[in-house]
Design an enzyme around this catalytic site. Structure first.
Site, PDB file in Angstrom:
ATOM      1  N   LYS A 179       0.863  -1.185   0.000  1.00 22.07           N
ATOM      2  CA  LYS A 179       0.000   0.000   0.000  1.00 22.07           C
ATOM      3  C   LYS A 179       0.893   1.226   0.000  1.00 22.07           C
ATOM      4  O   LYS A 179       1.974   1.193   0.582  1.00 22.07           O
ATOM      5  CB  LYS A 179      -0.898   0.022   1.247  1.00 22.07           C
ATOM      6  CG  LYS A 179      -2.063   0.969   1.139  1.00 22.07           C
ATOM      7  CD  LYS A 179      -3.177   0.362   0.348  1.00 22.07           C
ATOM      8  CE  LYS A 179      -4.360   1.281   0.189  1.00 22.07           C
ATOM      9  NZ  LYS A 179      -5.496   0.567  -0.412  1.00 22.07           N
TER      10      LYS A 179
HETATM   11  P1  NAD Z   1     -12.893   7.708  -2.982  1.00 23.62           P
HETATM   12  O1  NAD Z   1     -11.819   8.697  -2.703  1.00 23.62           O
HETATM   13  O2  NAD Z   1     -13.408   7.587  -4.359  1.00 23.62           O
HETATM   14  O3  NAD Z   1     -14.137   7.977  -1.999  1.00 23.62           O
HETATM   15  C1  NAD Z   1     -13.965   8.118  -0.627  1.00 23.62           C
HETATM   16  C2  NAD Z   1     -15.291   8.500  -0.026  1.00 23.62           C
HETATM   17  O4  NAD Z   1     -15.140   8.577   1.396  1.00 23.62           O
HETATM   18  C3  NAD Z   1     -15.812   9.865  -0.469  1.00 23.62           C
HETATM   19  O5  NAD Z   1     -17.179   9.758  -0.783  1.00 23.62           O
HETATM   20  C4  NAD Z   1     -15.626  10.745   0.764  1.00 23.62           C
HETATM   21  O6  NAD Z   1     -16.601  11.754   0.855  1.00 23.62           O
HETATM   22  C5  NAD Z   1     -15.826   9.717   1.858  1.00 23.62           C
HETATM   23  N1  NAD Z   1     -15.261  10.207   3.125  1.00 23.62           N
HETATM   24  C6  NAD Z   1     -14.006  10.652   3.349  1.00 23.62           C
HETATM   25  N2  NAD Z   1     -13.894  11.076   4.622  1.00 23.62           N
HETATM   26  C7  NAD Z   1     -15.094  10.886   5.201  1.00 23.62           C
HETATM   27  C8  NAD Z   1     -15.630  11.126   6.486  1.00 23.62           C
HETATM   28  N3  NAD Z   1     -14.881  11.646   7.456  1.00 23.62           N
HETATM   29  N4  NAD Z   1     -16.936  10.792   6.723  1.00 23.62           N
HETATM   30  C9  NAD Z   1     -17.694  10.272   5.754  1.00 23.62           C
HETATM   31  N5  NAD Z   1     -17.248  10.008   4.522  1.00 23.62           N
HETATM   32  C10 NAD Z   1     -15.965  10.319   4.248  1.00 23.62           C
HETATM   33  O7  NAD Z   1     -12.318   6.301  -2.442  1.00 23.62           O
HETATM   34  P2  NAD Z   1     -12.744   4.831  -2.901  1.00 23.62           P
HETATM   35  O8  NAD Z   1     -11.807   4.398  -3.954  1.00 23.62           O
HETATM   36  O9  NAD Z   1     -14.214   4.785  -3.123  1.00 23.62           O
HETATM   37  O10 NAD Z   1     -12.378   3.983  -1.600  1.00 23.62           O
HETATM   38  C11 NAD Z   1     -13.269   3.865  -0.489  1.00 23.62           C
HETATM   39  C12 NAD Z   1     -12.799   2.719   0.406  1.00 23.62           C
HETATM   40  O11 NAD Z   1     -12.753   1.503  -0.349  1.00 23.62           O
HETATM   41  C13 NAD Z   1     -11.393   2.871   0.998  1.00 23.62           C
HETATM   42  O12 NAD Z   1     -11.379   2.230   2.247  1.00 23.62           O
HETATM   43  C14 NAD Z   1     -10.518   2.099   0.026  1.00 23.62           C
HETATM   44  O13 NAD Z   1      -9.312   1.678   0.606  1.00 23.62           O
HETATM   45  C15 NAD Z   1     -11.454   0.932  -0.263  1.00 23.62           C
HETATM   46  N6  NAD Z   1     -11.171   0.215  -1.499  1.00 23.62           N
HETATM   47  C16 NAD Z   1     -11.159   0.860  -2.693  1.00 23.62           C
HETATM   48  C17 NAD Z   1     -10.942   0.119  -3.859  1.00 23.62           C
HETATM   49  C18 NAD Z   1     -10.998   0.762  -5.214  1.00 23.62           C
HETATM   50  O14 NAD Z   1     -10.962   0.017  -6.203  1.00 23.62           O
HETATM   51  N7  NAD Z   1     -11.115   2.071  -5.331  1.00 23.62           N
HETATM   52  C19 NAD Z   1     -10.689  -1.249  -3.785  1.00 23.62           C
HETATM   53  C20 NAD Z   1     -10.722  -1.880  -2.552  1.00 23.62           C
HETATM   54  C21 NAD Z   1     -10.967  -1.132  -1.415  1.00 23.62           C
END
Ligand code: NAD
Length: 441
Positions: free
Chosen positions: A127
């Protein structure tokens, strides 16, 4: 034998105590290692494998000086943690977030090792992160900081060694800059396959069909496999989401297509609800235009307390780590927590929910669709192929259903909860490979 090398036969608690004595007990990395070692204890895993898994192989820290648009210089701290590569090259997302800490990156790297092993994807776990709020940067600044970070990581990343991907705060555009920088800097025999250094790239530049929606799509396939066993079906299910970024918004749209109804959403701008349902597609368009869910016209603004108390069938955290704590859990009225984000539920909250009959579907299963389609992208880049969207979906479904069945079978066999079962299934695979390869030297 020195203090940092526990003798065979020591317990999980001994290993943890020897890891870093100054850690506070609530530390996320310690908690996660604790669960992984608990799962290993359910199996006959040799001590040396538990020791290896308890710490990352490499923790890289870099500092990137970048000139901002107004002429100021800023120094950005970057991390890349490579946890384990016994199954294949290191693999994991690159997060841009102002509050990111090394222990969080270590935790996410460990979870990637577990995720890839659970899904039988030939990758290890890594990561990365950059301490920056990308929303505060112009496009030019974002590009310069990304190029500088990629150059600073240098030979620590590569298509055969460590392959970054998008995560919170990064997207296909950032991945394209990373790949372009790597291609320009790295000594690579083939400039074509070198773009496999990162996944989650734009489709036109070696990305894969289906990568954008992969994590949400994978989660829906897991539910397809798991809901019948819980006496539920998609049609008519109500759900709420924390986070409406990549994972949250795709999960919302795909569940809506399955006949589910989105009742409430919380993101960094606030919370909204509509008992009659919020249209997932229209909300995605609103977030794209306004940066968050607040102000969406067809829903009511609610407090965070109200959000957690909203009655739903599926409660889906899809934002950051440890957002669902014990206080929240006591308010929640749901049947199943579907962990789309990594480590979104604190151990106390999870215990409370399980004690109150709420099922918790673990993140390393629910969100493994992202790295699965990343693997498909890497494979397509190396073979110079482009797979149709339908082929990607079909292959993703196969991987997700196999992983979900493995978790269910392991839980039944070891008589444990689904989180421990998901870790145990992953560790079993890693352990088999260590047994074959041995531990160097
Ligand atoms: P992103 O940046 O597209 O979205 C993040 C979201 O979290 C946003 O909607 C933001 O408003 C919200 N957020 C941030 N701080 C916040 C808070 N304090 N309270 C409420 N909401 C809050 O990120 P993503 O790619 O959608 O990833 C989201 C999660 O999924 C993370 O834990 C990431 O590690 C995990 N993940 C992502 C992927 C991927 O393919 N993108 C794969 C596996 C896991």
């Amino acid at each position: 034998m020195g203090k940092s090398m526990p003798a065979a036969g020591q317990t999980t608690a001994d290993i943890i105590r020897d890891l870093e004595t100054y850690y506070e007990p609530e530390n996320l990395y310690l908690r996660t290692v604790g669960l992984v070692l608990d799962a290993a204890d359910l199996l006959d895993v040799p001590h040396e494998v538990k020791l290896i898994l308890s710490q990352p192989k490499n923790e890289i820290m870099v500092h990137c000086p970048v000139r901002m648009d107004d002429g100021r210089w800023e120094l950005f701290k970057g991390y890349r943690v490579q946890h384990n590569n016994v199954l294949g090259p290191y693999k994991g997302g690159m997060r841009y977030h102002k509050e990111v800490k090394l222990d969080e990156v270590k935790t996410l790297a460990l979870l990637m090792t577990m995720k890839c092993a659970l899904a039988s994807i030939p990758y290890g776990g890594a990561k990365g992160a950059l301490k920056v709020d990308p929303r505060e940067l112009s496009e030019g600044e974002l590009m310069r900081v990304t190029r500088r970070l990629t150059a600073a990581l240098g030979g620590n990343i590569g298509p055969d060694y460590d392959i970054p991907a998008p995560d919170v705060g990064t997207d296909a555009r950032v991945m394209a800059w990373m790949a372009d920088t790597y291609i320009n800097f790295a000594e690579c025999s083939s400039k074509v396959t070198a773009r496999a250094v990162v996944t989650g790239k734009p489709l036109e530049f070696g990305g894969s069909h289906g990568r954008d929606k992969a994590t949400g799509q994978g989660l829906v396939y897991v539910l397809e496999e798991m809901l019948p066993g819980m006496g539920m079906e998609f049609a008519g299910l109500g759900f709420s989401l924390i986070g409406y970024g990549n994972v949250g918004s795709w999960t919302g749209r795909l569940l809506q297509q399955k006949g589910c109804r989105m009742h409430a959403v919380l993101d960094h701008t606030g919370a909204i609800a509509n008992p009659d349902g919020i249209d997932a597609g229209q909300l995605a368009a609103h977030v794209a235009a306004h940066g968050g869910v607040v102000g969406y016209p067809d829903a009511r603004a609610i407090s965070e307390e109200e959000f957690y108390a909203t009655e739903v069938d599926l409660f889906i955290p899809a934002a950051l780590e440890q957002m669902v704590n014990l206080e929240h859990a006591k308010r929640m009225r749901c049947k199943v927590v579907v962990e789309a984000a990594n480590a979104p539920t604190t151990p106390r909250a999870e215990q409370y929910l399980l004690d109150h009959g709420v099922e918790v579907l673990p993140a390393i299963l629910c969100n493994v669709g992202g790295v699965t389609v990343s693997y498909f992208e890497w494979k397509q880049n190396r073979l110079s192929e482009t797979w149709d969207a339908a082929v990607v979906d079909e292959r993703l479904k196969t991987v997700m259903c196999r992983a979900a069945r493995r978790v269910l079978e392991t839980a039944a066999h070891l008589k444990c909860n689904l989180r421990l079962a998901s870790f145990a299934a992953a560790i079993q695979h890693i352990n088999q490979v260590y047994a074959m390869r041995g531990v160097f030297p």
